[in-house]
Each structure stands twice: as C-alpha cells, then as structure tokens.
Design a protein around this motif. Structure first.
Motif, PDB file in Angstrom:
ATOM      1  N   ARG A  50       2.055  10.209  -6.963  1.00 54.87           N
ATOM      2  CA  ARG A  50       0.703   9.954  -7.548  1.00 54.87           C
ATOM      3  C   ARG A  50       0.113  11.250  -7.784  1.00 54.87           C
ATOM      4  O   ARG A  50      -0.558  11.699  -8.484  1.00 54.87           O
ATOM      5  N   PHE A  56       1.562   6.264   1.120  1.00 56.48           N
ATOM      6  CA  PHE A  56       2.615   6.466   0.081  1.00 56.48           C
ATOM      7  C   PHE A  56       3.781   5.983   0.608  1.00 56.48           C
ATOM      8  O   PHE A  56       4.518   5.294  -0.305  1.00 56.48           O
ATOM      9  N   GLN A 100       6.153   2.561  -0.975  1.00 55.80           N
ATOM     10  CA  GLN A 100       7.381   2.600  -1.695  1.00 55.80           C
ATOM     11  C   GLN A 100       8.422   1.423  -1.224  1.00 55.80           C
ATOM     12  O   GLN A 100       9.167   0.988  -1.738  1.00 55.80           O
ATOM     13  N   TYR A 101       7.926   0.618  -0.018  1.00 52.69           N
ATOM     14  CA  TYR A 101       8.586  -0.434   0.339  1.00 52.69           C
ATOM     15  C   TYR A 101       7.996  -1.420   0.328  1.00 52.69           C
ATOM     16  O   TYR A 101       8.089  -2.506   1.015  1.00 52.69           O
ATOM     17  N   GLY A 102       6.784  -1.430  -0.691  1.00 48.55           N
ATOM     18  CA  GLY A 102       6.234  -2.840  -0.778  1.00 48.55           C
ATOM     19  C   GLY A 102       5.237  -3.260   0.242  1.00 48.55           C
ATOM     20  O   GLY A 102       4.932  -4.416   0.445  1.00 48.55           O
ATOM     21  N   GLU A 149      12.176  -0.472   5.478  1.00 43.34           N
ATOM     22  CA  GLU A 149      13.114  -1.399   4.552  1.00 43.34           C
ATOM     23  C   GLU A 149      13.092  -2.739   5.172  1.00 43.34           C
ATOM     24  O   GLU A 149      13.142  -3.798   4.560  1.00 43.34           O
ATOM     25  N   ALA A 197       1.473  -2.845   2.290  1.00 42.69           N
ATOM     26  CA  ALA A 197       0.238  -2.147   2.234  1.00 42.69           C
ATOM     27  C   ALA A 197      -0.176  -1.334   3.673  1.00 42.69           C
ATOM     28  O   ALA A 197      -0.021  -2.059   4.610  1.00 42.69           O
ATOM     29  N   ALA A 202      -0.681  -7.937  -6.387  1.00 44.50           N
ATOM     30  CA  ALA A 202      -0.686  -7.213  -7.478  1.00 44.50           C
ATOM     31  C   ALA A 202      -0.973  -5.860  -7.281  1.00 44.50           C
ATOM     32  O   ALA A 202      -1.560  -5.430  -6.464  1.00 44.50           O
ATOM     33  N   GLU A 203      -0.288  -4.874  -7.820  1.00 49.72           N
ATOM     34  CA  GLU A 203      -0.671  -3.507  -7.337  1.00 49.72           C
ATOM     35  C   GLU A 203      -1.959  -2.941  -7.932  1.00 49.72           C
ATOM     36  O   GLU A 203      -2.246  -3.460  -8.882  1.00 49.72           O
ATOM     37  N   ALA A 225       7.120 -12.819   0.607  1.00 50.05           N
ATOM     38  CA  ALA A 225       8.721 -12.720   1.130  1.00 50.05           C
ATOM     39  C   ALA A 225       9.186 -14.061   0.616  1.00 50.05           C
ATOM     40  O   ALA A 225       8.649 -14.957   0.923  1.00 50.05           O
ATOM     41  N   GLY A 253       9.790  -9.827   5.973  1.00 50.64           N
ATOM     42  CA  GLY A 253       8.512 -10.444   5.390  1.00 50.64           C
ATOM     43  C   GLY A 253       7.312  -9.638   5.632  1.00 50.64           C
ATOM     44  O   GLY A 253       6.216 -10.009   5.186  1.00 50.64           O
ATOM     45  N   ARG A 298       4.337  -7.278   4.953  1.00 54.72           N
ATOM     46  CA  ARG A 298       3.755  -6.999   3.527  1.00 54.72           C
ATOM     47  C   ARG A 298       2.672  -6.127   3.920  1.00 54.72           C
ATOM     48  O   ARG A 298       1.914  -5.475   3.062  1.00 54.72           O
ATOM     49  N   HIS A 309      10.243  -4.889   5.225  1.00 54.20           N
ATOM     50  CA  HIS A 309       9.893  -5.709   4.175  1.00 54.20           C
ATOM     51  C   HIS A 309      10.635  -6.750   4.020  1.00 54.20           C
ATOM     52  O   HIS A 309      10.464  -7.830   3.601  1.00 54.20           O
ATOM     53  N   ALA A 310      12.115  -6.757   4.539  1.00 55.42           N
ATOM     54  CA  ALA A 310      13.064  -7.715   4.385  1.00 55.42           C
ATOM     55  C   ALA A 310      12.618  -8.859   5.234  1.00 55.42           C
ATOM     56  O   ALA A 310      13.107 -10.035   5.030  1.00 55.42           O
ATOM     57  N   GLU A 332       7.067   3.092  -8.415  1.00 52.14           N
ATOM     58  CA  GLU A 332       8.153   2.470  -8.840  1.00 52.14           C
ATOM     59  C   GLU A 332       9.129   3.624  -9.047  1.00 52.14           C
ATOM     60  O   GLU A 332      10.571   3.543  -9.108  1.00 52.14           O
ATOM     61  N   ASP A 347      -3.676  -5.271  -2.347  1.00 48.01           N
ATOM     62  CA  ASP A 347      -2.943  -4.923  -3.262  1.00 48.01           C
ATOM     63  C   ASP A 347      -2.291  -3.585  -3.196  1.00 48.01           C
ATOM     64  O   ASP A 347      -2.783  -2.814  -2.584  1.00 48.01           O
ATOM     65  N   ILE A 348      -1.099  -3.288  -3.484  1.00 49.25           N
ATOM     66  CA  ILE A 348      -0.346  -2.378  -3.236  1.00 49.25           C
ATOM     67  C   ILE A 348      -0.015  -1.742  -4.588  1.00 49.25           C
ATOM     68  O   ILE A 348       0.415  -2.118  -5.467  1.00 49.25           O
ATOM     69  N   ALA A 349       0.017  -0.222  -4.811  1.00 49.35           N
ATOM     70  CA  ALA A 349       0.362   0.636  -5.808  1.00 49.35           C
ATOM     71  C   ALA A 349       1.789   0.913  -5.486  1.00 49.35           C
ATOM     72  O   ALA A 349       1.759   1.940  -4.726  1.00 49.35           O
ATOM     73  N   THR A 350       2.621   0.267  -5.853  1.00 48.14           N
ATOM     74  CA  THR A 350       4.225   0.841  -5.338  1.00 48.14           C
ATOM     75  C   THR A 350       4.477   2.006  -6.380  1.00 48.14           C
ATOM     76  O   THR A 350       4.651   1.683  -7.661  1.00 48.14           O
TER      77      THR A 350
END
Lengths: 306, 313
Positions: free
Chosen positions: B212, A59, A63-65, A19, A67, B81-82, B65, A25, A27, A22-23, A269, A264-267
């Motif tokens: 998933r 995974f 969840q925290y955006g 967390e 990759a 993009a996801e 960010a 920056g 990614r 991510h805050a 949600e 690309d990340i699959a978050t």
C-alpha cells in the motif's frame, strides 16, 4: 465459524500461523503491546514497536484475511525500568490512532510502586482518550494481584465495564466477575487455562462478558486455541450461538467500546493474486452489497454513514 | 472560508487534461459501500445497542469462514468487505483538492461531512505546529473512524492541504503516522511540496515491503523528483511485490527509451525464467514502453495470475 482472538502477539508469530488461523476461522485479532522477551532500554524501541503494530503487522494480517487492531501501553514489567518510563509521555500521540482499540496490556508483574504508578497513569490515559483498558493479571501471587488491580481500577476514572482483566483462572474469576469488569481467559498448552477447564468455567459462570484468547507469543503457546475452545464448547453441548458470543460478539463488543473497531479488511491481493489492492472485484463470496463507486456519478452509490 | 476550494498550492500542470478516473477505476467496485462509516463510530457510538462502536461491518453472516473451504487465506471468506480506498491509484495525487473535496463530500454521511468541514476549517484557521500535537494532526489521526476507512485517504489529503503543510510538517506527520496516514501523506505530496525536499519520505516508503505504501510512493511526486536509478528500482520493486504498474505515475514518459530499465527488466525476466517461474504480466508492459519494438523475453502463456511472491526477500 467466525473467531476473534482478542489477545495474541502476532509480531512473534510466522505467516504459517496466520494461514492456519485463517483456515481455523480466525478473522480478527487484537495485538496488545507487551514485553518482547529481550528487555528494551529506551523509549525509542517502544516507538518502533508501536509503529510496527500500526503499520507492518496489520499489513501482514490483511494478507491472510485477518483484521488486525492493537492496544498500546508501557507493559508492567518494563514499567520498572526508569529508562523506559518516559514512553508514557509519548503514548498520548499514539492513543489517538485509528487502529488503537484499548490501552494495554497494563497491570501488575511484581506489584512494585513503579507498577502502581504506571497502572494508575495509564488507566487515566484510557479515560482521557475514551478507550477501554486491557489489564494483565500477574503470574505470581495472582489472587493478591487481582485484588490490588481491582482496587486501582475502582480508584480510577475508568468504569469497570470498560476494563478487561485478563489471564483469569478458577481462583480469580469470581472476584473479577463481581467487580463488573470484562473477563479474559488465556488458553495455553501448559500454563494458564486449558480447553477443558475453560469449558467448565463457562458452564459455571456463563458466557456474559467472557473473552477467550490464545495469548500466543514467543513462548510455548498455540495460536489455534480459540478454535480448540470453540470445538470443545460445541462437543460439550454449548450452542453455536454461545460459541459465537464468546469468540466473536463479546470481543467485538468490548473493543467496539473504542469506536474504532473496523472489521473490514483491505486485503492486498497483489501479493497472492498478481492483482492490485486498488482494483478488481472483491473476493467476498457474497459480493459487494453497495453499488460500485464511480468518480463521475456521486449519486450512484449510497453514501456510507448516511 | 472554504480552505480547499482555492488554487492548489502547487497546481499540477500534468494533471489538467487527465480524466479523474484511473484506468482501473471503472472496474473498481467499492465493497465497503455498505459499511457504516466512521460517522457512526465516534464518541456516542458506545451507546449503540449491542455495544459495538464498530466502524466496519462487525457481523456479516456468510462472509466468515466456511470450515474446510479455505484453501487460500485471504483469497476468499474474508472478515468483511475490504475497505479499499474509494479513490484508486494515483487519483488522490492528481485530483485538485477542490475537486477532491466535492467528490468526498458527496459520499459522506451527514455526521462525517460535518466533521470533515469542521476539520478543514480548523486546519485552515490554525495551521502550523502548536503544542505537542496540532489539532489538525489529531484530525488526521482520527479521519478513519470519522469518515470511514475507505474515505480516510481523501480526508487526510484534504486536511493536509487545508493546513498548508510544508515539507517539515508532512515529514513529521509521515514519521509519526500509521501506515494509513503515511499513505495519505505520500498522496498529498504533489499538492503541497513544490520541490524535492520531501523525497526522503518517498525513499522511506520504497524501502518498505508494504504494497500500500509502495503504490502510494510511485505517484506523480516520485515521477517528478526521483532520480533515474531510484526510479528504475521503484518500478522493478513494483514488479517484485505485485504492485500494478498502473500505480506508477508517468510510467510511459519516464520509461520511454530507457535502455537501462530495459536491461534490468530483461535480467529479471531471465532470472524468473531460469527459476521456472512465470513473468508478471506488467513486465511486458513496461518493457514495451522502454522499447516499442522489444520482443517479449518469454511466452506470454507462461504468465501466471500470481506473478510474484509478494516480497523481495
């Protein structure tokens, strides 16, 4: 500010860290496989660990955006335990996986013949699998360790521009740079590098092929060191483009040599929005660039890669 | 030979009349549509200017960010993009492979399409196990970087089908696979395994906390073979972890007049309410299946968007 931590052991970190990263920056991260603190005694526990780096940890990161990719290898310390060495025979089937962006961390710990063998064998595996290699340089007798490392790299099938030598400092940076390898620096609270010395090295040696990481793990370390270095670079007169180069474009370029970096990340949600990973509008504030995908209208969306 | 255009190994009679589209598919946009696909990221990608053999979008200014703006990690400002699957929900498990192949082919770029056709021909010509890792298993491993992550599930399902993978083969691919490969195996089960032999894979996935995998595990194969106790726990786990119950195949049929499931849902609702927590919206939906006359256990106004904590422990 976008940040890429090219060496961090998230298995040893909490969701609070994700967390906070991510805050700050962050990614994207690359998690090299390493020694877990408690010695392993069989290849099976390596395999569970590799599976975790290819399953559960990405995974968690998503969840925290963030990759998540990994590098896999038999680490130098455990290369000395003959009970662990057979994991080298299992590595090939792991090195073909999509999320593996390098062989690593390999290199020297105590500079033993067993470490020589494991290093050479894994540089060859990297060449065979068209992967770059992440090479750890030792804590003890560092300069001698770097020289021996570079000798083995020169004798290997892997060109130096596909090798990242990590944990460099003032005493090893020059020879590492002259070798043509990529240069990694780990910024720690007490040991290895600190932010001020890092900025001095960037001033002296430039930003080309330089990667900065937190190498945060189960020891005293700080997963926000990438941001702290970025902030100090700006405060000390570096341009935002310099920061972006060191803390984003250089790691993207190095690990991109694998052809497998997917930022690309699959978050999922579902875990924070009560929503599905399989439906709903993207959270991307820019919105999707492509057309929505419709099952019954193949012409509705441009084919990616076309 | 076009391996996947034949009759599916186990035609799924249940699927005949279903639309290709999941209920949610119409609203599912595909944020990865602008990504360069894996077609550009194979060997040779190293030569691209800038040195990035990046399968995704390595530089998307504006999506990173915004300092100070990230109240909710993951809720916005993502790296890019996801790469959500292009084939949502139970679609992969319910679509006949020939149709799936046509759908996927229409979406792949030239290089990726050529790679896929080669991989499928190869798998059809050399199925089974040979050497430490069969060629078709290698193709499954690299499908993400060849076809793009949003198409990887579909490509993997097709390769498994082309190789005519049996229960032993899908078990090996599952347990030697990444999470993404395991998900594809779960989607492929209804096409490949005519009996309950692959249930241990479903049970393994249901023990994880990876949403998933959970979503893929509760497809038509589980609907057909999972025993009532495990099936009820799977439904409840979806509610716990926030997997939408739309992912649960045959939910209406299996939940119909299931008094035990209704009891479990009621207890779960009571536990959430006692803790002052909102009930997941889906709970009411499932409850209605178990008993069309049921009264919701708590005011719907209490439902938050969050619903759960995303994990069981």
């Amino acid at each position: 500010m976008r940040l890429f931590d090219p060496h961090i052991h998230m298995t040893s970190r909490t969701t609070d860290d994700y967390e906070a990263m991510h805050a700050a920056g962050v990614r994207a991260v690359v998690e090299p496989s390493f020694w877990l603190g408690q010695p392993r005694t069989s290849p099976a526990s390596f395999l569970d660990y590799f599976d975790s780096l290819l399953g559960w940890e990405p995974f968690r990161a998503a969840q925290y955006g963030i990759a998540h990719h990994c590098t896999l290898a038999l680490n130098p310390k455990e290369a000395n335990d003959p009970r662990c060495v057979p994991v080298l025979d299992e590595l090939p089937r792991y090195l073909v996986k999509d999320q593996v962006v390098a062989v690593g961390e390999i290199g020297y710990d105590s500079m033993t013949p067993a470490e020589d063998t494991a290093l050479a064998a894994q540089l060859q595996l990297a060449a065979d699998h068209e992967l770059p290699a992440l090479v750890h340089t030792p804590h003890r007798d560092k300069l001698a360790g770097l020289r021996r490392t570079l000798d083995v790299v020169r004798e290997s099938a892997l060109p130096p521009d596909r090798v990242l030598v990590d944990h460099l400092n003032e005493t090893t940076v020059k020879e590492a740079k002259d070798s043509g390898c990529w240069l990694g620096f780990s910024v720690y609270p007490d040991t290895k590098m600190d932010e001020e010395r890092m900025v001095e090295i960037l001033r002296a040696y430039g930003t080309e092929q330089v990667l900065v990481n937190s190498a945060a793990d189960w020891g005293r370390s700080d997963p926000l060191k990438t941001r702290k270095v970025a902030d100090l670079m700006l405060a000390e007169g570096f341009a935002e483009d310099d920061v972006d180069r060191v803390l984003w474009r250089n790691p993207v370029a190095f690990y991109g040599l694998s052809g497998r970096l997917t930022l690309d990340i699959a978050t999922p949600e579902s875990t924070h929005e009560g929503n599905s990973i399989l439906r709903g509008a993207p959270k991307d504030p820019e919105g999707p660039v492509g057309a929505p995908s419709e099952w019954d209208d193949p012409t509705g969306a441009p084919a990616p890669g076309a | 030979m076009t391996p996947s255009r034949g009759t599916p190994a186990t035609p799924d009679a249940d699927t005949k009349d279903r639309p290709l589209t999941d209920p949610q598919a119409g609203t599912a946009s595909r944020p990865g549509a602008d990504s360069p696909s894996g077609a550009e990221s194979g060997p040779g990608a190293e030569a691209r200017p800038g040195g990035e053999g990046v399968a995704g979008t390595e530089a998307r200014p504006g999506t990173e960010a915004r300092p100070g703006a990230e109240g909710r990690p993951g809720a916005e400002g993502q790296a890019g993009a996801e790469s959500r699957p292009d084939t949502p929900g139970t679609t992969l498990a319910l679509t006949p492979p020939a149709e799936l192949r046509a759908h996927l082919t229409a979406r792949l770029g030239t290089a990726a399409r050529a790679w896929l056709h080669r991989a499928l021909d190869e798998a059809a010509a050399h199925p089974g196990t040979h050497g430490p890792i069969s060629v078709w298993e290698l193709r499954i491993a690299e499908a993400g970087r060849r076809c793009g992550p949003e198409h990887a599930d579909a490509a993997r399902v097709l390769i498994l089908h082309a190789a005519r993978a049996d229960a032993d083969a899908v078990t090996r691919v599952y347990f030697q696979g990444t999470a993404a490969e395991r998900r594809a195996v779960l989607h492929a089960l209804p096409h490949l395994v005519p009996g309950p032999e692959a249930l241990p894979l479903v049970e393994d996935a249901l023990r994880t906390n990876d949403t998933r995998l959970l979503a893929a595990a509760v497809g038509p194969y589980a609907a057909r073979y999972l025993d009532p106790h495990q099936w009820r726990h799977a439904v409840l786990k979806c509610l716990f972890t926030g997997v939408p119950v739309d992912a649960v195949a045959d939910l209406d049929r299996r939940a119909h007049r299931d008094a035990e499931l209704a009891r479990m849902l009621g207890d779960y609702a009571a536990e959430r309410t006692a803790a002052g927590r909102p009930l997941p919206e889906d709970l009411h939906r499932v409850l209605t299946f178990t008993d069309p006359t049921a009264t919701p256990p708590a005011p719907a106004a209490d439902c938050g968007t969050r619903g759960t904590d995303g994990k069981e422990s």
